[in-house]
Design a protein around this motif. Structure first.
Motif, PDB file in Angstrom:
ATOM      1  N   ARG A  71      -4.823   1.711  -4.331  1.00 62.30           N
ATOM      2  CA  ARG A  71      -3.589   1.389  -5.068  1.00 62.30           C
ATOM      3  C   ARG A  71      -3.105  -0.024  -4.727  1.00 62.30           C
ATOM      4  O   ARG A  71      -2.730  -0.791  -5.614  1.00 62.30           O
ATOM      5  CB  ARG A  71      -2.505   2.416  -4.760  1.00 62.30           C
ATOM      6  CG  ARG A  71      -1.257   2.235  -5.591  1.00 62.30           C
ATOM      7  CD  ARG A  71      -0.586   3.587  -5.817  1.00 62.30           C
ATOM      8  NE  ARG A  71       0.619   3.495  -6.564  1.00 62.30           N
ATOM      9  CZ  ARG A  71       0.669   3.452  -7.893  1.00 62.30           C
ATOM     10  NH1 ARG A  71      -0.431   3.452  -8.586  1.00 62.30           N
ATOM     11  NH2 ARG A  71       1.827   3.405  -8.523  1.00 62.30           N
ATOM     12  N   SER A  72      -3.138  -0.383  -3.461  1.00 64.66           N
ATOM     13  CA  SER A  72      -2.741  -1.738  -3.057  1.00 64.66           C
ATOM     14  C   SER A  72      -3.677  -2.782  -3.664  1.00 64.66           C
ATOM     15  O   SER A  72      -3.233  -3.860  -4.075  1.00 64.66           O
ATOM     16  CB  SER A  72      -2.756  -1.866  -1.537  1.00 64.66           C
ATOM     17  OG  SER A  72      -1.778  -1.039  -0.964  1.00 64.66           O
ATOM     18  N   GLU A  75      -2.723  -3.335  -7.301  1.00 61.48           N
ATOM     19  CA  GLU A  75      -1.513  -4.154  -7.391  1.00 61.48           C
ATOM     20  C   GLU A  75      -1.819  -5.620  -7.093  1.00 61.48           C
ATOM     21  O   GLU A  75      -1.313  -6.520  -7.761  1.00 61.48           O
ATOM     22  CB  GLU A  75      -0.449  -3.621  -6.428  1.00 61.48           C
ATOM     23  CG  GLU A  75       0.105  -2.267  -6.837  1.00 61.48           C
ATOM     24  CD  GLU A  75       0.976  -1.634  -5.769  1.00 61.48           C
ATOM     25  OE1 GLU A  75       1.289  -2.284  -4.745  1.00 61.48           O
ATOM     26  OE2 GLU A  75       1.358  -0.450  -5.959  1.00 61.48           O
ATOM     27  N   ARG A  78      -3.552  -7.134 -10.135  1.00 66.75           N
ATOM     28  CA  ARG A  78      -2.598  -7.411 -11.220  1.00 66.75           C
ATOM     29  C   ARG A  78      -1.856  -8.719 -10.949  1.00 66.75           C
ATOM     30  O   ARG A  78      -1.646  -9.531 -11.852  1.00 66.75           O
ATOM     31  CB  ARG A  78      -1.617  -6.253 -11.383  1.00 66.75           C
ATOM     32  CG  ARG A  78      -2.141  -5.176 -12.322  1.00 66.75           C
ATOM     33  CD  ARG A  78      -1.045  -4.222 -12.759  1.00 66.75           C
ATOM     34  NE  ARG A  78      -0.534  -3.390 -11.682  1.00 66.75           N
ATOM     35  CZ  ARG A  78      -1.139  -2.290 -11.224  1.00 66.75           C
ATOM     36  NH1 ARG A  78      -2.267  -1.900 -11.751  1.00 66.75           N
ATOM     37  NH2 ARG A  78      -0.615  -1.597 -10.246  1.00 66.75           N
TER      38      ARG A  78
END
Length: 133
Positions: A71-72, A75, A78
């Protein structure tokens, strides 16, 4: 550790006890996220063109990310895409072609390559990259 200093800054890859690769963001032609690995992890692939003074072959860095950091990593990617204007994939006419070393998905067995196989892979990729311009 992977850090990014914005569109005019640096991308820094640091491997504890092994070394650091520090490069201008402007040299990055693509930053791709391969999500959905068999274990829930992902892989980040960065492609760089350094300029004629450093040779014609691209530099490709692949970073495997464990499931707990996926998940990190998403992010971070992005932010790289938006804040640094680095595309997800290289332009269609870009010589930074995406070579996938091992496919992901059902039906494929994966394990670490033997040293001789790894050496052969590096020689083949050096030859392919020398001809990709």
């Amino acid at each position: 550790m992977l850090t990014c200093g914005g569109p005019e800054g640096q991308l820094e890859f640091a491997w504890a006890g092994a070394g650091v690769f520090d490069v201008r963001v402007a040299c990055c032609v693509a930053a791709t996220l391969h999500a959905g690995g068999p274990d829930g992890g992902c892989q980040l692939v960065f492609r760089f063109r350094m300029g004629p003074e450093h040779g014609s072959a691209p530099v490709v860095i692949r970073v495997d990310v464990t499931p707990e950091w996926s998940r990190s990593a998403e992010e971070f990617m992005r932010a790289v895409w938006e804040e640094c204007a680095i595309p997800d994939r290289p332009e269609a006419d870009s010589p930074a072609v995406d070579f996938e070393r091992t496919p992901h998905g059902a039906g494929w067995l994966r394990s670490p390559a033997a040293p001789a196989s790894e050496e052969l892979f590096q020689l083949v990729m050096a030859h392919v990259n020398a001809d990709d311009i």
